[in-house]
Design a protein around this motif. Structure first.
Motif, mmCIF file in Angstrom:
data_model
loop_
_atom_site.group_PDB
_atom_site.id
_atom_site.type_symbol
_atom_site.label_atom_id
_atom_site.label_comp_id
_atom_site.label_asym_id
_atom_site.label_seq_id
_atom_site.Cartn_x
_atom_site.Cartn_y
_atom_site.Cartn_z
ATOM 1 N N LEU A 83 -15.326 -1.502 -3.846
ATOM 2 C CA LEU A 83 -15.888 -2.199 -2.680
ATOM 3 C C LEU A 83 -17.161 -1.517 -2.167
ATOM 4 C CD1 LEU A 83 -12.841 -3.438 -0.578
ATOM 5 C CD2 LEU A 83 -14.380 -4.745 -2.056
ATOM 6 N N ASP A 101 -7.466 -14.732 -2.198
ATOM 7 C CA ASP A 101 -6.213 -14.476 -2.919
ATOM 8 C C ASP A 101 -5.012 -14.695 -2.007
ATOM 9 O OD1 ASP A 101 -5.327 -11.960 -1.592
ATOM 10 O OD2 ASP A 101 -7.184 -11.143 -2.460
ATOM 11 N N SER A 117 -3.209 1.530 -5.843
ATOM 12 C CA SER A 117 -4.568 1.459 -6.362
ATOM 13 C C SER A 117 -4.674 2.169 -7.708
ATOM 14 C CB SER A 117 -5.543 2.074 -5.365
ATOM 15 O OG SER A 117 -6.744 2.412 -6.006
ATOM 16 N N TYR A 170 -4.266 -6.792 -6.192
ATOM 17 C CA TYR A 170 -3.471 -6.728 -4.952
ATOM 18 C C TYR A 170 -2.751 -8.041 -4.645
ATOM 19 C CZ TYR A 170 -6.084 -2.431 -4.700
ATOM 20 O OH TYR A 170 -6.612 -1.223 -5.021
ATOM 21 N N THR A 216 -10.540 2.734 -8.810
ATOM 22 C CA THR A 216 -11.270 3.991 -8.666
ATOM 23 C C THR A 216 -11.529 4.328 -7.200
ATOM 24 O OG1 THR A 216 -13.373 2.827 -8.750
ATOM 25 C CG2 THR A 216 -12.502 3.639 -10.838
ATOM 26 N N GLY A 217 -11.345 3.324 -6.329
ATOM 27 C CA GLY A 217 -11.647 3.538 -4.911
ATOM 28 C C GLY A 217 -13.123 3.389 -4.619
ATOM 29 N N ASN A 231 -10.039 -6.913 -7.803
ATOM 30 C CA ASN A 231 -9.242 -6.495 -6.640
ATOM 31 C C ASN A 231 -8.218 -7.557 -6.273
ATOM 32 O OD1 ASN A 231 -10.361 -4.024 -6.278
ATOM 33 N ND2 ASN A 231 -11.668 -4.581 -4.529
HETATM 34 P P1 ADP Z 1 -9.773 0.289 -5.493
HETATM 35 O O1 ADP Z 1 -10.326 0.769 -6.733
HETATM 36 O O2 ADP Z 1 -8.740 1.181 -4.905
HETATM 37 O O3 ADP Z 1 -9.375 -1.131 -5.504
HETATM 38 P P2 ADP Z 1 -11.845 -0.701 -3.776
HETATM 39 O O4 ADP Z 1 -13.014 -0.023 -3.176
HETATM 40 O O5 ADP Z 1 -12.108 -1.833 -4.681
HETATM 41 O O6 ADP Z 1 -10.976 0.422 -4.467
HETATM 42 O O7 ADP Z 1 -10.949 -1.181 -2.586
HETATM 43 C C1 ADP Z 1 -10.579 -0.328 -1.579
HETATM 44 C C2 ADP Z 1 -9.219 -0.646 -1.017
HETATM 45 O O8 ADP Z 1 -9.278 -1.887 -0.328
HETATM 46 C C3 ADP Z 1 -8.182 -0.820 -2.059
HETATM 47 O O9 ADP Z 1 -7.579 0.400 -2.404
HETATM 48 C C4 ADP Z 1 -7.200 -1.742 -1.370
HETATM 49 O O10 ADP Z 1 -6.345 -1.006 -0.556
HETATM 50 C C5 ADP Z 1 -8.077 -2.592 -0.469
HETATM 51 N N1 ADP Z 1 -8.357 -3.918 -1.089
HETATM 52 C C6 ADP Z 1 -9.441 -4.286 -1.777
HETATM 53 N N2 ADP Z 1 -9.405 -5.584 -2.138
HETATM 54 C C7 ADP Z 1 -8.221 -6.046 -1.678
HETATM 55 C C8 ADP Z 1 -7.553 -7.336 -1.756
HETATM 56 N N3 ADP Z 1 -8.117 -8.384 -2.342
HETATM 57 N N4 ADP Z 1 -6.338 -7.444 -1.144
HETATM 58 C C9 ADP Z 1 -5.784 -6.381 -0.533
HETATM 59 N N5 ADP Z 1 -6.331 -5.172 -0.453
HETATM 60 C C10 ADP Z 1 -7.555 -4.995 -1.027
#
Ligand code: ADP
Length: 478
Positions: free
Chosen positions: A446, A411, A436, A387, A442-443, A383
Motif C-alpha cells: 500500500l 472485496d 499478512s 484478505y 511484504t507490508g 490485497n
Molecule cells: P501487506 O503486504 O501486509 O498486504 P500492504 O501495505 O499491502 O501490506 O497492506 C497493509 C495492511 O493493510 C495489510 O497488512 C492489511 O492488514 C491491510 N489491508 C490491505 N488491503 C486490505 C484489504 N483489501 N482488506 C483488508 N485489509 C487490507
C-alpha cells in the motif's frame, strides 16, 4: 575596538576640530572687532580734541588743566606736539614735567601723520611705561593765534592696551570654558547615544554566537522599528526556520533508522527460516525423501518471500529517492483493467474467490503511467484476494467521476477497523502480521500504491467495515 569607542573617537575628533576652528575664528574676529572699535574711538576722540584745541571752547582757550580734565574724562591720553616734535601738552603729566619729555618726532605714529595726516602705532610708552595704542593726527587748519596751543602741529590720542588685552583675555577664557563645556556635553551625549546604537548590535552579535554554539532557543529582543529592528526580525525568522529545519531533519533521521530496523527485521525472518531448514536437512533429514522435499519446498517459499520483499524495497527506495520516472500517456481504461483481471483470475480461483470486472466499467481514455498503474492494480487486487476468505468476491470497476474516472477494487473480505485505517499506508504496517506473512505480504504494497497514485495527482480512498469488506479507489484524469 567596539563600535561605541569608534563612534566616540570620531565624534570627539570632529567636535574638537570644529570647536578649535570656531574658537580661533571667533577670537580672531573679536580681536579685529575690538581693534576696529578702538581705532574708531581714537579717531572720534582725535577729531573732538582737534576741534577743541583749534577753536578753544568754553570761555576762551582751553587751559592745561581744562584739557587734562577733558582727556581723563574721555579715558584717553592726549599729547600735543609742535612742528619741531616738542611736546607742548601731555595729559598724563603736569606742565612742569613737560621739559623732561624727549622729542617725539621719531615716534612712528608721528612720522606717519607727518606724511599722511594720520598714523597709528601700538607699543610700550617710554613716557608712561604702559602698552599703548596711539593715533596721531595732523592739525590742518591753523589754531587761533590767541590760543596757548597755537603752535600745535600734531595731536595724538592714546589708550592703554591693558584694557583691551584684559578684554581679550576675558573673551578667550569664555571661549575656552564654553568649548570645554560643549566638549563634555558632547562626550556625555555620545556615550549615551553610542551606547543605545551599539546595544542592538551587541545583542545580535551575542545571540549569533549562541546560535553558533547550537543554542537555538535565543531570540533577539526587538525594541525599535528602525533598521536594527528589521534586522533583528529577519534574524529571528532565520532562527525559527533553522529550528524547523532541524526538527524536520531529526524526524527524517528517526524515520530512516526506524525503516532500517524494520527492513533488517523483515529480512531476518525468512533468512532464519531458510537457515533452519537447510541445517535440518544437513543433520540427516536430507536422507528422508518425504521430509527433505517438504523442507526444500518451504525453503523455496521463503526465498520467494525474500525476493518479493527485496523487489518491493528496491521499488520503494526508487520512488522515495525521486528516481521514479513517470511517463504519462492516454490509454483506454477498460482494456487495461480487462487484461489485469484476466492475469489474476487464476490466483483468485486458487483461493476460491470470484474476481471479475464489473460489466458497467466505462470505456474511456485516462491519463497516466500504464506500467506504474498496473503495479497499483496488482497490489490492490492481490490485497483484496489475500484478505478475503474463500467463497468471497472481488470486483474491479471504473466509473465516471466528477473530475475523471474513478477506479475501484471492492472485496467482501475481512475489512479494516477504523483505528487501523489511517495507518495501513505506512511502510511495514500490518493489521494482522501473521495473516499478512502467511499470505506472502511484504507490508510495503500500500505504501507503493500511495506513492504512485499521488504522483498522478490523486489520492487513494478507502472505505471499509469489519467482516463486510473494503473498497480501495482513486481517480485518474481523462
Ligand atoms: P501487506 O503486504 O501486509 O498486504 P500492504 O501495505 O499491502 O501490506 O497492506 C497493509 C495492511 O493493510 C495489510 O497488512 C492489511 O492488514 C491491510 N489491508 C490491505 N488491503 C486490505 C484489504 N483489501 N482488506 C483488508 N485489509 C487490507
Amino acid at each position: 575596538m567596539t563600535i561605541r569607542t569608534k563612534l566616540l573617537i570620531v565624534l570627539l575628533l570632529l567636535s574638537v576640530g570644529v570647536m578649535a576652528t570656531a574658537g580661533i575664528f571667533f577670537t580672531f574676529t573679536i580681536d579685529r572687532f575690538l581693534q576696529d572699535r578702538i581705532l574708531h574711538e581714537l579717531e572720534t576722540q582725535a577729531a573732538e580734541f582737534d576741534y577743541i584745541v583749534r577753536s578753544g571752547t568754553f570761555d576762551g582757550e582751553p587751559s592745561y588743566h581744562h584739557l587734562q580734565a577733558l582727556a581723563r574724562a574721555a579715558n584717553i591720553r592726549l599729547t600735543l606736539i609742535d612742528s619741531a616734535g616738542t611736546v607742548i601738552f601731555e595729559s598724563d603729566l603736569s606742565p612742569e614735567d613737560l621739559p623732561k619729555i624727549e622729542n617725539h618726532l621719531d615716534r612712528p605714529e608721528v612720522q606717519a601723520a607727518m606724511r599722511t595726516d594720520s598714523g597709528t602705532d601700538a607699543r610700550v610708552s617710554a613716557t608712561v611705561h604702559k602698552e599703548m595704542l596711539y593715533l596721531a593726527r595732523r592739525i590742518r587748519e591753523p589754531v587761533s593765534t590767541a590760543s596757548a596751543y597755537s603752535h600745535t602741529a600734531l595731536l595724538r590720542v592714546g589708550i592703554p592696551l591693558t584694557q583691551v588685552s584684559d578684554l581679550k583675555r576675558e573673551v578667550k577664557v569664555i571661549v575656552v570654558w564654553s568649548s570645554a563645556g560643549v566638549l563634555v556635553l558632547i562626550i556625555v551625549v555620545t556615550i549615551i547615544v553610542s551606547g543605545r546604537l551599539a546595544r542592538p548590535i551587541h545583542n545580535m552579535a551575542r545571540i549569533a554566537d549562541e546560535i553558533r554554539r547550537g543554542n537555538l532557543d535565543q531570540r533577539i529582543p526587538i525594541r525599535s522599528r528602525d533598521e536594527f529592528g528589521r534586522l533583528g526580525q529577519s534574524l529571528n525568522a532565520m532562527i525559527d526556520k533553522l529550528n524547523e529545519d532541524i526538527v524536520r531533519l531529526k524526524k527524517l533521521e528517526r524515520v530512516r533508522t526506524e525503516f532500517l530496523g524494520n527492513v533488517s527485521h523483515e529480512l531476518r525472518t525468512p533468512i532464519f527460516a531458510i537457515q533452519g531448514m537447510l541445517e535440518t536437512l544437513l543433520q540427516g533429514a536430507i536422507d528422508d525423501p518425504n521430509v527433505s522435499r517438504d523442507f526444500a519446498e518451504r525453503a523455496l517459499t521463503n526465498t520467494q518471500r525474500l525476493n518479493a520483499l527485496l523487489a518491493d524495497l528496491i521499488e520503494i527506495s526508487r520512488i522515495e529517492s525521486g528516481d521514479m520516472k513517470m511517463s504519462f500517456r492516454y490509454f483506454p481504461i477498460k482494456d487495461f483493467l480487462v487484461s489485469i483481471v484476466a492475469s489474476m483470475v487464476l490466483l483468485a480461483e486458487q483461493k476460491q474467490i470470484t474476481l471479475r470486472l464489473h460489466p458497467d466499467t466505462i470505456e474511456s481514455d485516462v491519463l497516466g503511467d500504464k506500467e506504474r498503474l498496473k503495479q497499483v492494480m496488482i497490489n490492490l487486487i492481490d490485497n483484496a484476494i489475500k484478505y478475503t476468505p474463500a467463497g468471497g468476491s472481488v470486483t474491479v470497476v471504473a466509473a465516471a467521476s466528477n473530475n475523471g474516472v474513478r477506479v475501484s477494487v471492492q472485496d467482501s473480505g475481512v475489512g479494516i477497523s477504523a483505528e487501523h485505517l489511517p495507518r495501513i499506508f505506512e511502510r511495514f504496517y500490518r493489521v494482522d502480521k501473521e495473516r499478512s506473512r502467511d499470505a506472502g505480504g511484504t507490508g510495503l504494497g500500500l505504501a507503493i500504491v500511495k506513492h504512485i497514485v499521488e504522483a498522478h495527482g490523486s489520492k487513494v480512498e478507502v472505505q471499509s467495515a469489519l467482516a463486510q469488506g473494503s473498497v480501495f479507489s482513486f481517480v485518474l484524469r481523462t
